[in-house]
Write a protein that holds these residues in place. Sequence first.
Motif, PDB file in Angstrom:
ATOM      1  N   ALA A   1      19.158  85.822  -3.425  1.00  0.00           N
ATOM      2  CA  ALA A   1      20.148  86.341  -3.188  1.00  0.00           C
ATOM      3  C   ALA A   1      20.588  86.701  -1.884  1.00  0.00           C
ATOM      4  O   ALA A   1      21.928  86.326  -1.346  1.00  0.00           O
ATOM      5  CB  ALA A   1      20.375  87.646  -4.189  1.00  0.00           C
ATOM      6  N   GLN A   2      19.890  87.020  -1.140  1.00  0.00           N
ATOM      7  CA  GLN A   2      19.905  87.334   0.390  1.00  0.00           C
ATOM      8  C   GLN A   2      20.148  86.046   1.192  1.00  0.00           C
ATOM      9  O   GLN A   2      21.155  85.929   2.015  1.00  0.00           O
ATOM     10  CB  GLN A   2      18.894  88.157   1.016  1.00  0.00           C
ATOM     11  N   ALA A   3      19.296  84.835   0.851  1.00  0.00           N
ATOM     12  CA  ALA A   3      19.394  83.645   1.446  1.00  0.00           C
ATOM     13  C   ALA A   3      20.819  83.069   0.975  1.00  0.00           C
ATOM     14  O   ALA A   3      21.642  82.455   2.047  1.00  0.00           O
ATOM     15  CB  ALA A   3      18.334  82.731   1.189  1.00  0.00           C
ATOM     16  N   ASN A   4      21.183  83.360  -0.211  1.00  0.00           N
ATOM     17  CA  ASN A   4      22.402  82.644  -0.770  1.00  0.00           C
ATOM     18  C   ASN A   4      23.706  83.315   0.149  1.00  0.00           C
ATOM     19  O   ASN A   4      24.659  82.715   0.432  1.00  0.00           O
ATOM     20  CB  ASN A   4      22.526  82.834  -2.363  1.00  0.00           C
ATOM     21  N   LEU A   5      23.487  84.555   0.175  1.00  0.00           N
ATOM     22  CA  LEU A   5      24.631  85.222   0.883  1.00  0.00           C
ATOM     23  C   LEU A   5      24.499  84.972   2.399  1.00  0.00           C
ATOM     24  O   LEU A   5      25.819  84.727   2.974  1.00  0.00           O
ATOM     25  CB  LEU A   5      24.184  86.839   0.773  1.00  0.00           C
ATOM     26  N   ASN A   6      23.495  84.550   2.901  1.00  0.00           N
ATOM     27  CA  ASN A   6      23.533  84.115   4.460  1.00  0.00           C
ATOM     28  C   ASN A   6      24.226  82.718   4.428  1.00  0.00           C
ATOM     29  O   ASN A   6      25.258  82.573   5.337  1.00  0.00           O
ATOM     30  CB  ASN A   6      22.271  84.095   4.872  1.00  0.00           C
ATOM     31  N   LEU A   7      23.709  81.839   3.573  1.00  0.00           N
ATOM     32  CA  LEU A   7      24.154  80.549   3.706  1.00  0.00           C
ATOM     33  C   LEU A   7      25.731  80.367   3.123  1.00  0.00           C
ATOM     34  O   LEU A   7      26.479  79.784   3.924  1.00  0.00           O
ATOM     35  CB  LEU A   7      23.211  79.464   2.382  1.00  0.00           C
ATOM     36  N   ASP A   8      26.095  81.194   2.303  1.00  0.00           N
ATOM     37  CA  ASP A   8      27.549  81.490   1.817  1.00  0.00           C
ATOM     38  C   ASP A   8      28.330  81.972   3.276  1.00  0.00           C
ATOM     39  O   ASP A   8      29.527  81.388   3.362  1.00  0.00           O
ATOM     40  CB  ASP A   8      27.515  82.416   0.815  1.00  0.00           C
ATOM     41  N   SER A   9      27.744  82.900   3.711  1.00  0.00           N
ATOM     42  CA  SER A   9      28.591  83.336   4.918  1.00  0.00           C
ATOM     43  C   SER A   9      28.779  82.245   5.931  1.00  0.00           C
ATOM     44  O   SER A   9      29.807  82.068   6.653  1.00  0.00           O
ATOM     45  CB  SER A   9      27.897  84.651   5.362  1.00  0.00           C
ATOM     46  N   TYR A  10      27.749  81.627   6.289  1.00  0.00           N
ATOM     47  CA  TYR A  10      27.864  80.388   6.975  1.00  0.00           C
ATOM     48  C   TYR A  10      28.765  79.270   6.753  1.00  0.00           C
ATOM     49  O   TYR A  10      29.482  78.908   7.512  1.00  0.00           O
ATOM     50  CB  TYR A  10      26.266  79.734   7.325  1.00  0.00           C
ATOM     51  N   LEU A  11      28.661  78.856   5.493  1.00  0.00           N
ATOM     52  CA  LEU A  11      29.732  77.910   4.806  1.00  0.00           C
ATOM     53  C   LEU A  11      31.000  78.383   4.828  1.00  0.00           C
ATOM     54  O   LEU A  11      32.134  77.768   5.070  1.00  0.00           O
ATOM     55  CB  LEU A  11      29.214  77.609   3.421  1.00  0.00           C
ATOM     56  N   ARG A  12      31.295  79.695   4.704  1.00  0.00           N
ATOM     57  CA  ARG A  12      32.627  80.262   4.549  1.00  0.00           C
ATOM     58  C   ARG A  12      33.121  80.249   5.938  1.00  0.00           C
ATOM     59  O   ARG A  12      34.184  80.097   6.220  1.00  0.00           O
ATOM     60  CB  ARG A  12      32.545  81.809   4.152  1.00  0.00           C
ATOM     61  N   ARG A  13      32.568  80.447   6.988  1.00  0.00           N
ATOM     62  CA  ARG A  13      32.730  80.381   8.459  1.00  0.00           C
ATOM     63  C   ARG A  13      33.236  78.788   8.598  1.00  0.00           C
ATOM     64  O   ARG A  13      34.319  78.840   9.317  1.00  0.00           O
ATOM     65  CB  ARG A  13      31.655  80.892   9.167  1.00  0.00           C
ATOM     66  N   MET A  14      32.472  77.981   8.080  1.00  0.00           N
ATOM     67  CA  MET A  14      33.172  76.583   8.208  1.00  0.00           C
ATOM     68  C   MET A  14      34.439  76.473   7.441  1.00  0.00           C
ATOM     69  O   MET A  14      35.186  75.612   8.021  1.00  0.00           O
ATOM     70  CB  MET A  14      32.088  75.783   8.017  1.00  0.00           C
ATOM     71  N   MET A  15      34.511  76.831   6.691  1.00  0.00           N
ATOM     72  CA  MET A  15      35.593  76.966   5.754  1.00  0.00           C
ATOM     73  C   MET A  15      37.012  77.517   6.329  1.00  0.00           C
ATOM     74  O   MET A  15      37.974  77.079   6.458  1.00  0.00           O
ATOM     75  CB  MET A  15      35.633  77.230   4.213  1.00  0.00           C
ATOM     76  N   ARG A  16      36.564  78.640   6.973  1.00  0.00           N
ATOM     77  CA  ARG A  16      37.824  79.340   7.788  1.00  0.00           C
ATOM     78  C   ARG A  16      38.086  78.305   9.072  1.00  0.00           C
ATOM     79  O   ARG A  16      39.169  78.562   9.285  1.00  0.00           O
ATOM     80  CB  ARG A  16      37.369  80.820   8.080  1.00  0.00           C
ATOM     81  N   ILE A  17      37.218  77.871   9.697  1.00  0.00           N
ATOM     82  CA  ILE A  17      37.586  76.885  10.730  1.00  0.00           C
ATOM     83  C   ILE A  17      38.793  75.616  10.280  1.00  0.00           C
ATOM     84  O   ILE A  17      39.495  75.556  10.803  1.00  0.00           O
ATOM     85  CB  ILE A  17      36.213  76.443  11.379  1.00  0.00           C
ATOM     86  N   SER A  18      38.176  75.372   9.059  1.00  0.00           N
ATOM     87  CA  SER A  18      38.904  74.123   8.462  1.00  0.00           C
ATOM     88  C   SER A  18      40.256  74.641   8.118  1.00  0.00           C
ATOM     89  O   SER A  18      41.158  73.984   8.556  1.00  0.00           O
ATOM     90  CB  SER A  18      38.093  73.389   7.406  1.00  0.00           C
ATOM     91  N   ASP A  19      40.567  75.775   7.465  1.00  0.00           N
ATOM     92  CA  ASP A  19      41.817  76.308   7.255  1.00  0.00           C
ATOM     93  C   ASP A  19      42.472  76.592   8.198  1.00  0.00           C
ATOM     94  O   ASP A  19      43.848  76.377   8.376  1.00  0.00           O
ATOM     95  CB  ASP A  19      41.412  77.692   6.411  1.00  0.00           C
ATOM     96  N   THR A  20      41.890  77.163   9.678  1.00  0.00           N
ATOM     97  CA  THR A  20      42.590  77.386  10.708  1.00  0.00           C
ATOM     98  C   THR A  20      43.251  75.881  11.256  1.00  0.00           C
ATOM     99  O   THR A  20      44.427  76.058  11.711  1.00  0.00           O
ATOM    100  CB  THR A  20      41.562  78.108  11.594  1.00  0.00           C
ATOM    101  N   VAL A  21      42.295  75.109  11.388  1.00  0.00           N
ATOM    102  CA  VAL A  21      42.814  73.806  11.873  1.00  0.00           C
ATOM    103  C   VAL A  21      44.253  73.425  11.118  1.00  0.00           C
ATOM    104  O   VAL A  21      45.016  72.876  11.481  1.00  0.00           O
ATOM    105  CB  VAL A  21      41.654  72.688  11.747  1.00  0.00           C
ATOM    106  N   TYR A  22      43.823  73.353   9.734  1.00  0.00           N
ATOM    107  CA  TYR A  22      44.970  72.666   8.921  1.00  0.00           C
ATOM    108  C   TYR A  22      46.220  73.629   8.983  1.00  0.00           C
ATOM    109  O   TYR A  22      47.227  73.020   9.090  1.00  0.00           O
ATOM    110  CB  TYR A  22      44.533  72.649   7.385  1.00  0.00           C
ATOM    111  N   TYR A  23      46.247  74.862   8.481  1.00  0.00           N
ATOM    112  CA  TYR A  23      47.485  75.812   8.361  1.00  0.00           C
ATOM    113  C   TYR A  23      47.898  76.214   9.633  1.00  0.00           C
ATOM    114  O   TYR A  23      48.983  76.436   9.802  1.00  0.00           O
ATOM    115  CB  TYR A  23      47.027  76.994   7.421  1.00  0.00           C
TER     116      TYR A  23
END
Length: 604
Positions: free
Chosen positions: A64-86
Amino acid sequence: MNVFRRLAAQWAERYRKMSIQMVLSLSFTAVAAAGMLLMSVSLIWRFSAVNEQLVAENSRRVLAQANLNLDSYLRRMMRISDTVYYRSIKNMDLAEDDLTGDLSLLYEENRDDLVSLAVFDGEGALVSAVPLTALKRDAETADSDWFQAASRSMENLHFSTPHVQNIFDDPDYPYRWVVSLSRHVQLTRDGATEGGVLLVDMSFSGIEQVCRDVTLGSGGYLYLIDGDGELIYHPRQQLIYAGLLEENNRAAAAYRDGSHQEKFQGRSRQVTVKTMGYTGWKLVGVAPAESWFAASPQLPLFGLTLLLFSIFLMAFLNFLISARISDPILRLERSIRELDKGLAGVKIEEGGCYEVQRLNHAVASMVSTMRHLMDDIVRQEGEKRRSELEVLQSQINPHFLYNTLDSVIWMTESGQQTEAIQMVTSLARLFRISLSKGKSIIPLADELEHARHYMNIQQIRYKNKFTTEIEARPGTEGLYTLKLIIQPLLENAIYHGMASAEDDGLIRVTAYREGEDLLIDVEDNGLGMRPELAASLLDEDRPEVRTKGSGIGVRNVHQRVGLTFGEGYGLAIFSEPDEGTLVRIRLPALDREEAERRRQGEEL
């Protein structure tokens, strides 16, 4: 009735004639056999069930902790994608505006996690990209899996499995592993909208680092797969790809979230699965059956109960036989207590029955042997300490020598004879001081001279990108120090502190005395680091990170100083982002006599 009395009388007579060895053997064998049988059955049944549950719970918590860390990392990448697009793509007309500036700013803010940002039109033609801008001649962008996935499902974000970046020319890292995040975007050109694809290539090392830091107890490990069972990360991934090791990843892909028991290659093990959102990837934790018997919180209480029960039984039996053996044993115990207090010349009395006499004789022989062994242990510990120091001191990476010789060859071929001669001269003096006739403690002046020659070589190599100041303040004359402790810190300051310096870099080495201690400060005005990161560099439990440098590093110097001079001596690191870094070495202020005594102690 008379038969039982006769048998009892016969056993009583035999008991009186038995030796202490026989009495103890029969009594304790019977009690121990029954007790151990009961304990073994109870222990196996109880702790097998409890520890299996604990292992499962621990695995789920870790995943669960590893999933949280990976999810945090992937969400950061998703926020970068949203920033570029929007914030960029939707607000620009490509006929009048250029995306490169916005992409560059976003890349610089996240360059540790990103490999590239790129925007393509609906036909796969490149619109804008940073920092890699040149497509490979054979790149078929429109046929790539990430492009097709974004074009088919326009409303979703798509994560690829790890792959080698094969779209852009990257002369520095031609085989860099990335995970691609792609999405469909609307591009505006001359007021008209058209479809396109935004590609965010993130470094696979970030995902790898999160998974590598996870531990699942003794023998356990974690690996990451996609929805089809393809390996994304495995601690022994190269061995699996080479066919030297197998993993049950295909079967794990069909497991539901939770813990499962399986038998793989003849070994029972517990497999815990956790599915990640957005990607469909699965974290798989593997705990071998052997780890189920690891210590649990209930073990001390259960063991204490068994211990008290055993002590009660032994005390009862000792009461029955104490009349025969108590006096000689008590005398022996008093002698041992005196030995425990460290009293010399204690005599072990050899009285009592035959068995006790033999025991007394054995104890006396053991005491004599222990005294010899203690002397041997003291000598071996000294040898071990010297061996550890020699191993730490010998970990000098030859790359510095190779690079210096390459620079000499290049200067000679390019006609820079004066610089080449200066570099070879400094190199020869540097290694002459490094050898120091085999001595590990050398004059402070020699150590500073060694650092000065090292920096002369580095300044020639880096074309005077930075300046160096080396100072020994009054009061340090005639002091001695452990050799080769400044060079690794200078090397670290060059590769990390001076990484972004242009012509205003400064590295300062200052030696001064503070009471009975000698302090050596190595300070630079480079990028610096966060205080918590600086505080963790000397932590022995911190995972080792291989970076460009000598291979000794600050932790090696810290260990060498601690092994040589004991607690209270070593390194301290002070740093702030954009403020530079100061590494302070604390040593005892050794004069010539003290240094000579320490050298003689190392040679004994």
